[in-house]
Motif scaffolding. Structure first.
Motif, mmCIF file in Angstrom:
data_model
loop_
_atom_site.group_PDB
_atom_site.id
_atom_site.type_symbol
_atom_site.label_atom_id
_atom_site.label_comp_id
_atom_site.label_asym_id
_atom_site.label_seq_id
_atom_site.Cartn_x
_atom_site.Cartn_y
_atom_site.Cartn_z
ATOM 1 N N ASN A 156 -20.249 55.025 136.712
ATOM 2 C CA ASN A 156 -18.863 55.134 135.969
ATOM 3 C C ASN A 156 -19.278 55.068 134.490
ATOM 4 O OD1 ASN A 156 -19.283 52.509 135.112
ATOM 5 N ND2 ASN A 156 -17.304 51.664 135.985
ATOM 6 N N SER A 157 -18.346 55.311 133.443
ATOM 7 C CA SER A 157 -18.825 55.485 132.215
ATOM 8 C C SER A 157 -18.502 54.385 131.341
ATOM 9 C CB SER A 157 -18.054 56.795 131.535
ATOM 10 O OG SER A 157 -16.730 56.426 131.674
ATOM 11 N N GLN A 158 -19.232 54.027 130.290
ATOM 12 C CA GLN A 158 -19.086 53.065 129.484
ATOM 13 C C GLN A 158 -19.058 53.501 127.877
ATOM 14 O OE1 GLN A 158 -22.281 50.236 129.279
ATOM 15 N NE2 GLN A 158 -20.912 48.524 129.214
ATOM 16 N N LEU A 159 -18.072 52.897 127.098
ATOM 17 C CA LEU A 159 -18.126 53.012 125.658
ATOM 18 C C LEU A 159 -18.727 51.936 125.123
ATOM 19 C CD1 LEU A 159 -14.384 54.288 125.092
ATOM 20 C CD2 LEU A 159 -16.508 55.789 125.512
ATOM 21 N N LEU A 160 -19.371 52.182 123.891
ATOM 22 C CA LEU A 160 -20.361 51.315 123.026
ATOM 23 C C LEU A 160 -18.814 50.232 122.409
ATOM 24 C CD1 LEU A 160 -22.647 50.075 122.018
ATOM 25 C CD2 LEU A 160 -22.962 52.109 120.452
ATOM 26 N N LEU A 161 -18.841 49.130 123.180
ATOM 27 C CA LEU A 161 -17.934 48.087 122.538
ATOM 28 C C LEU A 161 -18.513 46.677 122.558
ATOM 29 C CD1 LEU A 161 -14.547 49.668 124.246
ATOM 30 C CD2 LEU A 161 -15.060 49.339 121.553
ATOM 31 N N THR A 162 -19.827 46.701 122.395
ATOM 32 C CA THR A 162 -20.532 45.278 122.414
ATOM 33 C C THR A 162 -21.416 45.090 121.257
ATOM 34 O OG1 THR A 162 -22.424 46.296 123.797
ATOM 35 C CG2 THR A 162 -20.447 44.985 124.871
ATOM 36 N N ASP A 163 -21.444 43.883 120.775
ATOM 37 C CA ASP A 163 -22.333 43.794 119.468
ATOM 38 C C ASP A 163 -23.803 43.698 119.850
ATOM 39 O OD1 ASP A 163 -22.537 43.016 116.457
ATOM 40 O OD2 ASP A 163 -23.182 41.013 117.230
ATOM 41 N N SER A 164 -24.252 44.802 119.457
ATOM 42 C CA SER A 164 -25.766 44.882 119.906
ATOM 43 C C SER A 164 -26.527 45.903 118.841
ATOM 44 C CB SER A 164 -25.846 45.792 121.270
ATOM 45 O OG SER A 164 -25.050 46.776 121.106
ATOM 46 N N TYR A 165 -27.681 46.059 118.932
ATOM 47 C CA TYR A 165 -28.521 46.944 118.297
ATOM 48 C C TYR A 165 -27.949 48.377 118.373
ATOM 49 C CZ TYR A 165 -32.161 50.731 117.948
ATOM 50 O OH TYR A 165 -32.845 51.747 117.956
ATOM 51 N N LEU A 196 -12.252 45.325 126.132
ATOM 52 C CA LEU A 196 -12.616 46.687 126.745
ATOM 53 C C LEU A 196 -13.953 46.826 127.086
ATOM 54 C CD1 LEU A 196 -10.131 48.909 124.608
ATOM 55 C CD2 LEU A 196 -9.957 48.039 126.972
ATOM 56 N N ALA A 197 -14.921 46.023 126.656
ATOM 57 C CA ALA A 197 -16.174 46.228 126.611
ATOM 58 C C ALA A 197 -16.602 46.339 128.436
ATOM 59 C CB ALA A 197 -16.983 44.849 126.260
ATOM 60 N N GLU A 198 -15.940 45.862 129.381
ATOM 61 C CA GLU A 198 -16.073 46.036 130.614
ATOM 62 C C GLU A 198 -17.730 45.690 130.862
ATOM 63 O OE1 GLU A 198 -13.226 49.391 132.539
ATOM 64 O OE2 GLU A 198 -15.064 50.030 131.652
ATOM 65 N N VAL A 199 -18.093 44.225 130.700
ATOM 66 C CA VAL A 199 -19.426 43.813 130.926
ATOM 67 C C VAL A 199 -19.676 43.579 132.344
ATOM 68 C CG1 VAL A 199 -20.675 41.723 130.474
ATOM 69 C CG2 VAL A 199 -19.134 42.195 128.921
ATOM 70 N N GLY A 200 -20.689 43.851 132.619
ATOM 71 C CA GLY A 200 -20.965 43.745 134.138
ATOM 72 C C GLY A 200 -22.637 43.864 134.488
ATOM 73 N N SER A 201 -22.942 43.661 135.593
ATOM 74 C CA SER A 201 -24.252 43.837 136.182
ATOM 75 C C SER A 201 -24.535 45.235 136.324
ATOM 76 C CB SER A 201 -24.782 43.291 137.517
ATOM 77 O OG SER A 201 -24.571 41.904 137.236
ATOM 78 N N GLN A 202 -25.557 46.052 135.786
ATOM 79 C CA GLN A 202 -25.546 47.412 135.807
ATOM 80 C C GLN A 202 -27.290 48.018 135.316
ATOM 81 O OE1 GLN A 202 -22.989 47.190 132.065
ATOM 82 N NE2 GLN A 202 -24.279 48.689 131.146
#
Length: 274
Positions: A156-165, A196-202
């Motif tokens: 599936n797809s993920q948008l960049l919505l987490t605090d990170s580099y 909305l970040a949809e965190v998970g194992s991936q």
């Protein structure tokens, strides 16, 4: 990812920059299917490891434990990742910080990553691997995975919505700084955006941290790509079949060109918890 929900939260002029960050990932799920084969995708248990490869140990000679392994023939295809072979991750359960070196996160004394393109060699058997742990002191053993769980994936797809580099590189600031500029001090909208970040194992796409991304403070980041992320999660009847410390998350990073070349000799290991 609910793009419609994102449109309700951030100003219209900011949407294109967020939508341009969309990446494919393989989102991983787990089931308790009993004892699994040595070549199956899994978290925990025993792995395929050819006998030509010395069993991984820490600096004190104690065996490392299988965290997870991915058989790519059982997974959807993902750009830049192998389409065959097996990638396995070992960490040190004999250590209360699970083998991480906070000063040098590529130090493999407490973790190891293997990639085998085929399974032509004879592996250590489950019984042979079990025997390595007979003398381990269970009172000083800190497993992340309590059992053995079948791992399966869907793209599936993920948008960049987490605090990170990654976020700082694209948006020029920390997630919370950028979010406050976009939605003001509306706590409800800030929470909605964060959720909305949809965190998970991936496999692939964007990482998540319960604390912060250690790469944000590095000059000339080499490990620019999320290789594998394993989240704390309940599985079937297990409240937390996988748990890092106090409900944390673990991630492994690699250089993109190394990933394309199937070179897993230089991987960065990180985990944190609340």
């Amino acid at each position: 990812m609910s793009k419609q929900k994102l449109e309700e939260i951030v100003p219209q002029e900011a949407l294109p920059q967020f939508l341009a960050t969309e990446k494919s990932r393989i989102l991983l799920s787990f089931k308790d299917e009993g004892e699994l084969g040595l070549m199956q995708s899994k978290a925990g248990g025993r792995a395929y490891l050819p006998k030509s490869e010395p069993y991984p140990r820490n600096g004190d000679g104690q065996p490392l434990s299988l965290l997870a392994q991915i058989n790519f023939e059982e997974m959807p295809a993902l750009d830049n990742f192998p389409t065959r072979g097996l990638l396995s991750f070992y960490v040190d359960y004999n250590d209360d910080i699970i083998g991480i070196d906070f000063d040098e996160p590529t130090n493999t004394n407490g973790f190891r990553v293997f990639y085998f393109e085929d399974f032509s060699e004879v592996s250590y058997s489950k019984e042979e691997q079990d025997a390595l742990f007979e003398s381990v002191d269970k009172d000083d053993f800190y497993p992340v995975v309590e059992g053995e769980f079948w791992m399966y994936g869907q793209e599936n797809s993920q948008l960049l919505l987490t605090d990170s580099y990654d976020f700082k590189k694209v948006f020029g600031g920390d997630f919370y700084e950028v979010a406050e500029k976009l939605v003001g001090e509306d706590d409800d909208k800030l929470d909605e955006l964060f959720e909305l970040a949809e965190v998970g194992s991936q496999l692939g796409a964007y990482p998540y941290f319960t604390q912060e991304d250690p790469r944000k403070y590095q000059e000339g980041v080499r490990h620019d790509t999320l290789l594998f992320q394993l989240d704390s999660v309940g599985i079937d009847t297990f409240n937390y079949g996988i748990i890092w410390g106090d409900c944390g998350i673990g991630n492994f990073f690699i250089n993109l060109e190394d990933l394309k070349n199937k070179d897993f000799s230089n991987v960065m290991y990180n985990w944190d918890c609340t």
